[in-house]
Design a protein around this motif. Structure first.
Motif, mmCIF file in Angstrom:
data_model
loop_
_atom_site.group_PDB
_atom_site.id
_atom_site.type_symbol
_atom_site.label_atom_id
_atom_site.label_comp_id
_atom_site.label_asym_id
_atom_site.label_seq_id
_atom_site.Cartn_x
_atom_site.Cartn_y
_atom_site.Cartn_z
ATOM 1 N N ASP A 69 4.427 85.434 6.323
ATOM 2 C CA ASP A 69 4.896 86.811 6.417
ATOM 3 C C ASP A 69 5.681 87.008 7.712
ATOM 4 O OD1 ASP A 69 3.357 87.064 4.142
ATOM 5 O OD2 ASP A 69 1.653 87.962 5.198
ATOM 6 N N ILE A 70 6.889 87.548 7.598
ATOM 7 C CA ILE A 70 7.743 87.684 8.778
ATOM 8 C C ILE A 70 8.267 89.113 8.923
ATOM 9 C CG2 ILE A 70 8.460 85.271 8.818
ATOM 10 C CD1 ILE A 70 11.115 86.160 7.531
ATOM 11 N N ILE A 71 8.537 89.476 10.178
ATOM 12 C CA ILE A 71 9.184 90.744 10.518
ATOM 13 C C ILE A 71 10.514 90.398 11.167
ATOM 14 C CG2 ILE A 71 8.995 92.907 11.798
ATOM 15 C CD1 ILE A 71 5.941 92.377 11.950
ATOM 16 N N VAL A 72 11.600 90.889 10.596
ATOM 17 C CA VAL A 72 12.929 90.587 11.128
ATOM 18 C C VAL A 72 13.589 91.868 11.615
ATOM 19 C CG1 VAL A 72 13.189 88.620 9.567
ATOM 20 C CG2 VAL A 72 14.072 90.864 8.880
ATOM 21 N N ASP A 112 7.056 95.458 3.044
ATOM 22 C CA ASP A 112 5.602 95.631 3.088
ATOM 23 C C ASP A 112 5.165 96.239 4.415
ATOM 24 O OD1 ASP A 112 4.649 94.111 0.560
ATOM 25 O OD2 ASP A 112 6.053 92.725 1.513
ATOM 26 N N LEU A 113 6.002 96.087 5.420
ATOM 27 C CA LEU A 113 5.683 96.571 6.768
ATOM 28 C C LEU A 113 6.970 96.994 7.464
ATOM 29 C CD1 LEU A 113 3.382 94.882 9.411
ATOM 30 C CD2 LEU A 113 5.751 95.411 9.991
ATOM 31 N N ILE A 114 6.887 98.062 8.236
ATOM 32 C CA ILE A 114 7.990 98.460 9.108
ATOM 33 C C ILE A 114 7.440 98.579 10.521
ATOM 34 C CG2 ILE A 114 9.693 100.230 9.677
ATOM 35 C CD1 ILE A 114 9.811 100.958 6.732
ATOM 36 N N ALA A 115 7.998 97.795 11.422
ATOM 37 C CA ALA A 115 7.608 97.861 12.832
ATOM 38 C C ALA A 115 8.533 98.837 13.545
ATOM 39 C CB ALA A 115 7.699 96.478 13.470
ATOM 40 N N LEU A 116 7.937 99.691 14.368
ATOM 41 C CA LEU A 116 8.688 100.694 15.122
ATOM 42 C C LEU A 116 8.670 100.297 16.590
ATOM 43 C CD1 LEU A 116 7.007 103.766 13.417
ATOM 44 C CD2 LEU A 116 9.204 102.762 12.817
ATOM 45 N N ASP A 117 9.839 100.038 17.142
ATOM 46 C CA ASP A 117 9.919 99.541 18.510
ATOM 47 C C ASP A 117 9.930 100.691 19.512
ATOM 48 O OD1 ASP A 117 10.202 97.833 20.662
ATOM 49 O OD2 ASP A 117 12.383 97.770 20.514
ATOM 50 N N PHE A 118 8.940 100.676 20.409
ATOM 51 C CA PHE A 118 8.882 101.624 21.525
ATOM 52 C C PHE A 118 9.321 100.869 22.781
ATOM 53 C CE2 PHE A 118 6.163 103.484 18.387
ATOM 54 C CZ PHE A 118 6.172 104.856 18.608
ATOM 55 N N PRO A 119 10.595 100.950 23.162
ATOM 56 C CA PRO A 119 11.077 100.163 24.301
ATOM 57 C C PRO A 119 10.511 100.628 25.635
ATOM 58 C CG PRO A 119 12.775 101.672 23.556
ATOM 59 C CD PRO A 119 11.664 101.750 22.547
ATOM 60 N N ALA A 120 10.090 101.885 25.692
ATOM 61 C CA ALA A 120 9.505 102.434 26.917
ATOM 62 C C ALA A 120 8.545 103.552 26.542
ATOM 63 C CB ALA A 120 10.594 102.961 27.851
ATOM 64 N N PHE A 121 7.586 103.781 27.400
ATOM 65 C CA PHE A 121 6.589 104.826 27.166
ATOM 66 C C PHE A 121 7.240 106.190 26.946
ATOM 67 C CE2 PHE A 121 3.842 108.182 28.918
ATOM 68 C CZ PHE A 121 2.695 107.999 28.156
ATOM 69 N N TYR A 137 10.052 110.239 3.045
ATOM 70 C CA TYR A 137 10.379 109.121 2.163
ATOM 71 C C TYR A 137 9.149 108.467 1.537
ATOM 72 C CZ TYR A 137 14.911 109.746 4.342
ATOM 73 O OH TYR A 137 16.094 110.289 4.793
ATOM 74 N N ASN A 138 7.967 108.962 1.858
ATOM 75 C CA ASN A 138 6.721 108.534 1.220
ATOM 76 C C ASN A 138 6.496 107.020 1.296
ATOM 77 O OD1 ASN A 138 4.308 109.156 -0.154
ATOM 78 N ND2 ASN A 138 5.228 108.638 -2.131
ATOM 79 N N PHE A 139 6.783 106.430 2.436
ATOM 80 C CA PHE A 139 6.535 105.001 2.606
ATOM 81 C C PHE A 139 5.034 104.745 2.650
ATOM 82 C CE2 PHE A 139 6.020 101.272 5.530
ATOM 83 C CZ PHE A 139 6.537 100.321 4.663
ATOM 84 N N GLN A 140 4.554 103.852 1.786
ATOM 85 C CA GLN A 140 3.122 103.589 1.656
ATOM 86 C C GLN A 140 2.683 102.282 2.310
ATOM 87 O OE1 GLN A 140 0.944 105.889 0.141
ATOM 88 N NE2 GLN A 140 2.815 107.108 0.329
ATOM 89 N N GLY A 141 3.629 101.530 2.840
ATOM 90 C CA GLY A 141 3.283 100.265 3.481
ATOM 91 C C GLY A 141 2.763 100.469 4.893
ATOM 92 N N GLU A 142 2.651 99.374 5.608
ATOM 93 C CA GLU A 142 2.128 99.418 6.979
ATOM 94 C C GLU A 142 3.220 99.845 7.956
ATOM 95 O OE1 GLU A 142 0.310 96.228 10.251
ATOM 96 O OE2 GLU A 142 0.150 95.802 8.103
ATOM 97 N N LEU A 143 2.885 100.788 8.820
ATOM 98 C CA LEU A 143 3.757 101.168 9.930
ATOM 99 C C LEU A 143 3.117 100.656 11.211
ATOM 100 C CD1 LEU A 143 5.008 104.850 9.381
ATOM 101 C CD2 LEU A 143 6.288 102.721 9.130
#
Length: 201
Positions: A69-72, A112-121, A137-143
């Protein structure tokens, strides 16, 4: 004799270039491996769990993707959809504050997953991404929250619909779990579905 020496040097030069080229390629690939983020543990659904995902932060054009499983990066997805859709494993994308949520939403069925990048606090754009992905958008996967993710943010990230967290490496995950229970009263409705306090009156 001079001609022979000259021919010898001409013959050796391409070999030297080839060796240097291979060495440089190996050096680049080694650096890319370091930039790949595969944390041993993350927080998911308020529990510390083993992580099975590999996040590829930078990918060269000729690089062979790893199995599993990869996140690109979202930009890589846009340029390589056909290749990524042929894989058998799960797929996730990482978006940053400059990406448009509407563009990501067009392809939600593939993620299946969306990663949200927080570059700074202090950068709160990923909170908006999370709310829109869950509520509009009713996304049901992993955030998943990645980047400069700190203990004091977790409660508010969860309220926006984020359900997994890759804490900054210098933070204590056991202590971070307390962040989810320190605030028991919610005054507003949010993506986490918790009942606001005014509904109990």
């Amino acid at each position: 004799m001079l001609n022979n020496e000259k021919n010898k040097n001409l013959f050796l030069e391409p070999i030297a270039v080839l060796v240097l080229s291979r060495s440089r390629k190996g050096f680049i690939r080694k650096n890319i491996q370091k930039r790949r983020s595969l944390p041993v543990q993350i927080i998911k659904d308020q529990k510390i769990v083993e992580d099975s995902w590999q996040r590829l932060v930078e990918i060269t054009a000729d690089e062979i993707l790893p199995t599993g499983d990869i996140i690109v990066p979202f930009a890589y997805w846009l340029d390589n959809k056909e290749v990524l859709l042929k894989r058998d494993s799960k797929l996730g994308v990482c978006i940053d504050g400059d990406d448009e949520t509407e563009e990501v939403a067009k392809d939600l069925k593939h993620f299946d997953l969306i990663a949200l990048d927080f570059p700074a606090f202090t950068d709160g754009r990923a909170y908006s991404h999370a709310c829109l992905l869950r509520e509009r958008y009713n996304f049901q996967g992993e955030l998943r929250a990645v980047g400069d993710v700190l203990r004091d943010q977790l409660f508010y990230m969860q309220r926006c619909g984020i359900d997994s967290f890759q804490l900054r490496e210098d933070k204590d995950m056991e202590d971070a779990l307390n962040a989810f229970t320190e605030i028991s009263v919610k005054y507003q409705s949010a993506a986490d579905g918790a009942e606001p306090v005014y509904k109990y009156r």
